[in-house]
Design an enzyme around this catalytic site. Structure first.
Site, PDB file in Angstrom:
ATOM      1  N   ASP A   1       0.860  -1.189   0.000  1.00 31.40           N
ATOM      2  CA  ASP A   1       0.000   0.000   0.000  1.00 31.40           C
ATOM      3  C   ASP A   1       0.899   1.242   0.000  1.00 31.40           C
ATOM      4  O   ASP A   1       1.645   1.468   0.948  1.00 31.40           O
ATOM      5  CB  ASP A   1      -0.884  -0.048   1.260  1.00 31.40           C
TER       6      ASP A   1
ATOM      7  N   ASP B   1      -2.873   2.266  -6.286  1.00 31.45           N
ATOM      8  CA  ASP B   1      -1.777   2.306  -5.304  1.00 31.45           C
ATOM      9  C   ASP B   1      -1.737   1.107  -4.354  1.00 31.45           C
ATOM     10  O   ASP B   1      -1.079   1.165  -3.323  1.00 31.45           O
ATOM     11  CB  ASP B   1      -1.850   3.605  -4.488  1.00 31.45           C
ATOM     12  N   GLU B   2      -2.428   0.033  -4.687  1.00 30.93           N
ATOM     13  CA  GLU B   2      -2.441  -1.146  -3.818  1.00 30.93           C
ATOM     14  C   GLU B   2      -2.321  -2.426  -4.635  1.00 30.93           C
ATOM     15  O   GLU B   2      -2.993  -2.572  -5.654  1.00 30.93           O
ATOM     16  CB  GLU B   2      -3.771  -1.239  -3.050  1.00 30.93           C
TER      17      GLU B   2
END
Length: 409
Positions: free
Chosen positions: A9, A111-112
């Site tokens: 993350d 973003d993960e």
DNA sequence: TCTGGGGTCCTAGGACCC
DNA sequence: TCTGGGGTCCTAGGACCC
């Protein structure tokens, strides 16, 4: 055999990536070090916080609140616009790095990522691998991540959400009572602002309280969602890391208008512009839509949606817009000030699956017209790719005078 | 100058059929 | 005069995620 899962993350992703981009372009300040947020444009009535720096967080600024509210909490707050083009670039760089560890990567969002490291550990432990990944991203890509280390996706995701930034946390089964159960129930993945007050009314305040609640009671009160939240609270999650990119199930676009509009003709123009963008993306996937959905939001933030199933799936702008326009007209109450217009297509299929194949060579006038329309759409698409999306629009869109901003994909 | 945009999944009620 | 019930499809709205 236990699965070996990592969740990566990016810390304050949009803000970190904007910070790096600014530094590269010669900026003297690192916006990660000052009270700053990435936010929408308040003059366009889209002023909400998309990401915040640690200094802004210390003032009490939270994601998704208005810039106005954030400024009240944090005088002197600096606001910077988002830039999805560079976000995609950094997201891709991270993905390339992660591919060196496993090809079983699920890109959960920009973003993960979830990594299935089962059978990919090469003699190292899962924790050692997580630490190495965090270190390499920091050194090679110049932003930090949190890494969650666990035996399923839910626990890995919960772990990566513990203390930030630049941290690696484990959450193995035996650690659940100590690390997860004392947390407020609102921290559990998939428990949002509607469900949490209901749980509070039942005297359920921590994830541990939820874990010890009778499962059947939760099932009766919340249906499938109740079963899921009980399982999550107990660290149970058998879902797979979806490393094969799935086709989209729906595509949509919506715009908050700079001012409320109460004029049906204007709303139709906006709907057409949005429809063109959506059907363009649909054709890029080589897919066909079977339902059309139109959304309106009035000045009081009340949402209205109307949808219609099509007689056969299509990617034609003309046909989809015809349907969307009918839905808009059915839904719109004369004189109502509209804040947002949106449309989306659902029930996406890879083929048209219409009757043409069943009747072999029999082509009605209607099917010929559809074919003609689809060829026209493809020609327009190619022109858009060659000369830029904004230059090639239907005549009526030109009157919009830049109210609609298209994203290039 | 208060509240984005892009998704997925679920539920409930009505229509319709047998 | 008594007024089924199960299954499926469609639609509107809601909840949640980042």
């Amino acid at each position: 055999m236990k699965r070996q899962i990592l969740h990566i993350d990016v810390n304050n992703a949009f803000l970190s990536w904007t910070a790096i981009d600014m530094l590269k372009k010669g900026s003297k300040i690192d916006i990660r070090e000052i009270p700053a947020v990435i936010g929408g444009d308040e003059t366009k009535r889209s002023g909400i916080v998309l990401a915040k720096s640690m200094k802004a967080k210390e003032c009490g600024v939270v994601t998704a609140e208005t810039i106005y509210q954030a400024r009240q909490k944090c005088p002197g707050l600096k606001v910077f616009p988002s830039n999805f083009k560079i976000y995609r670039e950094y997201s891709n760089k991270m993905y390339e790095l992660l591919l060196q560890y496993t090809d079983k990567i699920e890109r959960f969002s920009i973003d993960e990522c979830f990594l299935d490291m089962t059978n990919y550990l090469k003699g190292k432990t899962l924790l050692e691998t997580g630490k190495e990944i965090g270190k390499r991203i920091k050194e090679e890509l110049e932003f930090t991540v949190n890494v969650g280390v666990a035996h399923n996706k839910l626990l890995a995701k919960m772990a990566s959400d513990f203390t930030k930034p630049d941290k690696v946390h484990t959450l193995f089964e035996e650690e659940i009572p100590q690390k997860m159960w004392p947390l407020p129930v609102s921290e559990l993945f998939m428990l949002g602002k509607r469900t949490v007050p209901k749980l509070h009314n039942m005297q359920i305040r921590t994830i541990g309280d939820l874990a010890k609640t009778n499962k059947e009671l939760l099932a009766k009160k919340f249906g499938k969602h109740g079963v899921m939240m009980w399982e999550y609270a107990n660290g149970i999650d058998n879902s797979e890391v979806k490393y094969i990119k799935e086709k989209p199930k729906g595509i949509g676009n919506s715009v908050t208008l700079p001012q409320d509009i109460s004029n049906l003709e204007k709303l139709e123009e906006i709907l057409l512009a949005i429809t063109e963008q959506v059907t363009y993306r649909l054709r890029k996937y080589n897919m066909y839509a079977s339902t059309v959905n139109v959304q309106l939001r009035n000045k009081d933030f009340k949402d209205f949606t109307h949808q219609k199933k099509l007689t056969s799936p299509t990617s034609s702008t003309k046909i989809i817009y015809q349907e969307a326009k009918i839905l808009l007209n059915q839904m719109y109450i004369k004189g109502m000030p509209i804040r947002l217009v949106g449309m989306r297509v659902d029930g996406l299929k890879d083929t048209k699956q219409d009757q043409i194949s069943l009747f072999d060579n029999i082509q009605t006038k209607e099917t010929k017209d559809i074919k003609k329309q689809e060829n026209l759409d493809k020609t327009i698409d190619k022109l858009k790719e060659k000369y830029g999306y904004n230059l090639i629009t239907r005549a009526t869109n030109l009157e919009l005078d830049g109210t609609i901003e298209f994203k290039k994909h």
